[in-house]
Design a protein around this motif. Structure first.
Motif, PDB file in Angstrom:
ATOM      1  N   GLY A 155      23.266   5.204  -8.024  1.00 10.89           N
ATOM      2  CA  GLY A 155      22.512   4.352  -8.925  1.00 10.89           C
ATOM      3  C   GLY A 155      21.168   4.923  -9.319  1.00 10.89           C
ATOM      4  N   LYS A 156      21.034   6.246  -9.232  1.00 11.60           N
ATOM      5  CA  LYS A 156      19.770   6.921  -9.532  1.00 11.60           C
ATOM      6  C   LYS A 156      19.913   7.860 -10.726  1.00 11.60           C
ATOM      7  N   GLY A 157      20.677   7.453 -11.705  1.00 10.32           N
ATOM      8  CA  GLY A 157      20.888   8.294 -12.867  1.00 10.32           C
ATOM      9  C   GLY A 157      19.606   8.661 -13.593  1.00 10.32           C
ATOM     10  N   ALA A 158      18.613   7.786 -13.514  1.00 10.89           N
ATOM     11  CA  ALA A 158      17.335   8.055 -14.179  1.00 10.89           C
ATOM     12  C   ALA A 158      16.602   9.242 -13.563  1.00 10.89           C
ATOM     13  N   TRP A 159      16.990   9.616 -12.357  1.00 11.42           N
ATOM     14  CA  TRP A 159      16.346  10.752 -11.696  1.00 11.42           C
ATOM     15  C   TRP A 159      16.887  12.098 -12.171  1.00 11.42           C
ATOM     16  N   LEU A 160      18.005  12.072 -12.898  1.00 15.45           N
ATOM     17  CA  LEU A 160      18.701  13.315 -13.237  1.00 15.45           C
ATOM     18  C   LEU A 160      17.808  14.287 -14.004  1.00 15.45           C
ATOM     19  N   LEU A 161      17.232  13.847 -15.114  1.00 16.63           N
ATOM     20  CA  LEU A 161      16.415  14.759 -15.914  1.00 16.63           C
ATOM     21  C   LEU A 161      15.175  15.254 -15.172  1.00 16.63           C
ATOM     22  N   PRO A 162      14.417  14.385 -14.484  1.00 15.82           N
ATOM     23  CA  PRO A 162      13.257  14.907 -13.738  1.00 15.82           C
ATOM     24  C   PRO A 162      13.627  15.952 -12.692  1.00 15.82           C
ATOM     25  N   ILE A 163      14.678  15.699 -11.937  1.00 14.40           N
ATOM     26  CA  ILE A 163      15.119  16.671 -10.932  1.00 14.40           C
ATOM     27  C   ILE A 163      15.552  17.969 -11.607  1.00 14.40           C
ATOM     28  N   VAL A 165      14.604  19.171 -14.492  1.00  9.35           N
ATOM     29  CA  VAL A 165      13.442  19.874 -15.044  1.00  9.35           C
ATOM     30  C   VAL A 165      12.727  20.663 -13.948  1.00  9.35           C
ATOM     31  N   VAL A 166      12.541  20.047 -12.786  1.00  8.84           N
ATOM     32  CA  VAL A 166      11.892  20.742 -11.664  1.00  8.84           C
ATOM     33  C   VAL A 166      12.698  21.975 -11.266  1.00  8.84           C
ATOM     34  N   LEU A 167      14.007  21.832 -11.184  1.00  5.18           N
ATOM     35  CA  LEU A 167      14.872  22.963 -10.829  1.00  5.18           C
ATOM     36  C   LEU A 167      14.743  24.082 -11.856  1.00  5.18           C
ATOM     37  N   TYR A 168      14.714  23.708 -13.135  1.00  2.53           N
ATOM     38  CA  TYR A 168      14.649  24.707 -14.202  1.00  2.53           C
ATOM     39  C   TYR A 168      13.327  25.474 -14.166  1.00  2.53           C
ATOM     40  N   VAL A 169      12.244  24.733 -14.040  1.00  4.89           N
ATOM     41  CA  VAL A 169      10.932  25.370 -14.004  1.00  4.89           C
ATOM     42  C   VAL A 169      10.839  26.328 -12.819  1.00  4.89           C
ATOM     43  N   TYR A 170      11.304  25.866 -11.665  1.00  7.24           N
ATOM     44  CA  TYR A 170      11.301  26.748 -10.494  1.00  7.24           C
ATOM     45  C   TYR A 170      12.176  27.971 -10.737  1.00  7.24           C
ATOM     46  N   GLY A 171      13.337  27.755 -11.355  1.00 13.54           N
ATOM     47  CA  GLY A 171      14.248  28.862 -11.624  1.00 13.54           C
ATOM     48  C   GLY A 171      13.627  29.931 -12.494  1.00 13.54           C
ATOM     49  N   VAL A 172      12.882  29.520 -13.523  1.00 13.61           N
ATOM     50  CA  VAL A 172      12.213  30.491 -14.398  1.00 13.61           C
ATOM     51  C   VAL A 172      11.083  31.200 -13.660  1.00 13.61           C
ATOM     52  N   LEU A 173      10.259  30.416 -12.948  1.00 18.96           N
ATOM     53  CA  LEU A 173       9.092  30.994 -12.278  1.00 18.96           C
ATOM     54  C   LEU A 173       9.484  31.916 -11.126  1.00 18.96           C
ATOM     55  N   ALA A 174      10.596  31.623 -10.463  1.00 22.73           N
ATOM     56  CA  ALA A 174      11.056  32.478  -9.368  1.00 22.73           C
ATOM     57  C   ALA A 174      12.097  33.483  -9.836  1.00 22.73           C
ATOM     58  N   GLY A 175      12.382  33.457 -11.158  1.00 21.35           N
ATOM     59  CA  GLY A 175      13.344  34.389 -11.739  1.00 21.35           C
ATOM     60  C   GLY A 175      12.650  35.443 -12.569  1.00 21.35           C
ATOM     61  N   SER A 176      12.686  35.281 -13.868  1.00 21.79           N
ATOM     62  CA  SER A 176      12.075  36.273 -14.753  1.00 21.79           C
ATOM     63  C   SER A 176      10.572  36.402 -14.549  1.00 21.79           C
ATOM     64  N   ASN A 191      21.884  31.870 -10.562  1.00 21.27           N
ATOM     65  CA  ASN A 191      23.007  31.251  -9.879  1.00 21.27           C
ATOM     66  C   ASN A 191      22.624  29.868  -9.365  1.00 21.27           C
ATOM     67  N   GLY A 192      23.640  29.098  -8.982  1.00 21.04           N
ATOM     68  CA  GLY A 192      23.371  27.807  -8.378  1.00 21.04           C
ATOM     69  C   GLY A 192      22.860  26.769  -9.365  1.00 21.04           C
ATOM     70  N   PRO A 193      21.983  25.857  -8.900  1.00 25.02           N
ATOM     71  CA  PRO A 193      21.628  24.671  -9.687  1.00 25.02           C
ATOM     72  C   PRO A 193      20.462  24.834 -10.637  1.00 25.02           C
ATOM     73  N   PHE A 194      19.738  25.936 -10.582  1.00 22.42           N
ATOM     74  CA  PHE A 194      18.422  25.974 -11.202  1.00 22.42           C
ATOM     75  C   PHE A 194      18.451  25.816 -12.716  1.00 22.42           C
ATOM     76  N   PHE A 195      19.367  26.461 -13.390  1.00 21.19           N
ATOM     77  CA  PHE A 195      19.423  26.361 -14.846  1.00 21.19           C
ATOM     78  C   PHE A 195      20.558  25.473 -15.323  1.00 21.19           C
ATOM     79  N   SER A 196      21.668  25.533 -14.636  1.00 22.15           N
ATOM     80  CA  SER A 196      22.846  24.783 -15.087  1.00 22.15           C
ATOM     81  C   SER A 196      22.602  23.284 -15.101  1.00 22.15           C
ATOM     82  N   THR A 197      21.846  22.774 -14.123  1.00 21.29           N
ATOM     83  CA  THR A 197      21.684  21.326 -13.994  1.00 21.29           C
ATOM     84  C   THR A 197      20.984  20.729 -15.207  1.00 21.29           C
ATOM     85  N   LEU A 198      19.919  21.371 -15.681  1.00 22.49           N
ATOM     86  CA  LEU A 198      19.197  20.808 -16.822  1.00 22.49           C
ATOM     87  C   LEU A 198      20.012  20.910 -18.103  1.00 22.49           C
TER      88      LEU A 198
END
Length: 340
Positions: A155-163, A165-176, A191-198
């Motif tokens: 029942g936490k669907g509203a959390w999807l985009l914020p989570i 976004v955090v994964l994506y930002v971390y993925g970029v900063l710890a990637g390229s 790989n994993g959740p960092f870019f695919s999730t957003l």
């Protein structure tokens, strides 16, 4: 309109898969040089980077109604065939020799043992990539679907985009951006959740909220995203990040989303029988194309081909052999094991 009738999505998937094939053929890297650097090839490489984000966006869009209605049941039905394809093709790629000349001179085990040893140097990363690097897409897609389903089920669907976004930002900063940030990551962040999730989440929300733009707005968003992606890629070369070494940057998000919104704005693009027929084989083309590229590289090497001729032979040979393989297997019982 039902998603299955949006033929532009099917056309987009086809364009994206052939763009990925061309990128993996490593074209234009030995000619069109500027100051001994294959800038044309580098630019071509980065110009393909909208394709995989588009796959994630489309996946989230298509699965949204079922995933919302029955999250865990849909997740199981969605991931079971994907896991089977991932395991089967990982085994195929682990067993398939990449350098036929080495097999002839030193033997099969000598050729394979080097690659197996390389994979064992980073076991977690290897687990998320499988037997060959391109297979990373499948676990990344399954993880994105898993995160979405778990949040919906709780029942936490509203959390999807914020989570996401955090994964994506971390993925970029710890990637390229890692040479600037020096952020630690447990594995290669593509790989994993960092870019695919957003990307998956954006497609999911576009369907859920029935978000639409005009084609002109979508094109503008895509162009802004593409310009930002290329600007980031060029700027990062000052920090020893290879120009052609970027899978996802901040601009990639806008580029992929704009491209997808354009497809939604032009739903009848690709409304032809061949598009609808061939688009059903996109996953099969994806998992099988890189082993065939490796085969064609061996053929080109054996024939001592170079430059544009080599690229033409490798790319055209890959397309022809991949389509022959996929369409041939689809007519056999092996299809459910090899290609979902």
């Amino acid at each position: 309109m039902e998603a299955k009738k949006i033929t532009s999505i099917e056309l987009g998937r086809l364009v994206a898969i052939f763009v990925v094939v061309a990128m993996h053929c490593q074209m234009f890297l030995s000619y069109f040089l500027y100051q001994d650097t294959p800038w044309f090839g580098f630019i071509f490489n980065q110009s393909t980077r909208f394709a995989v984000p588009l796959f994630f966006l489309i996946s989230g869009f298509l699965i949204q109604p079922k995933l919302t209605a029955t999250p865990m049941t849909t997740l199981k039905r969605y991931c079971t065939p994907l896991m089977r394809v991932f395991i089967v093709w990982s085994v195929i790629c682990l067993l398939m020799p990449f350098n036929l000349q080495t097999v002839l001179t030193d033997g099969y085990l000598a050729e394979r043992s080097g690659y197996w040893g390389y994979l064992m140097q980073a076991p977690v990363n290897t687990l998320l990539e499988g037997g060959l690097v391109h297979l990373w897409f499948i676990p990344a897609l399954m993880i994105a679907a898993l995160i979405t389903a778990l949040l919906l089920n709780a029942g936490k669907g509203a959390w999807l985009l914020p989570i996401a976004v955090v994964l994506y930002v971390y993925g970029v900063l710890a990637g390229s951006y890692v040479n600037l940030t020096e952020l630690w990551s447990p594995f290669f962040t593509r790989n994993g959740p960092f870019f695919s999730t957003l990307m998956f989440a954006i497609g999911f929300v576009i369907r859920e909220k029935n978000i639409r733009t005009s084609s002109a707005q979508a094109i503008m968003l895509a162009l802004v995203g593409m310009a930002l992606h290329f600007s980031e890629a060029y700027w990062l070369t000052s920090f020893d990040q290879p120009f052609n070494g970027n899978d996802f940057l901040f601009g990639t998000l806008l580029w992929g989303t704009g491209t997808f919104l354009f497809l939604l704005a032009k739903p009848n693009l690709g409304n032809t029988p061949w598009v609808l027929s061939l688009s059903k084989s996109v996953l099969a083309i994806y998992v099988s194309h890189l082993p065939i590229i490796i085969l064609m590289m061996n053929v080109a090497g054996g024939l001592q081909l170079n430059g544009p001729l080599k690229d033409a032979v490798v790319f055209s040979g890959t397309i022809i052999l991949t389509l022959l393989l996929v369409k041939g297997v689809e007519k056999t019982p092996l299809n459910q094991w090899l290609f979902r």
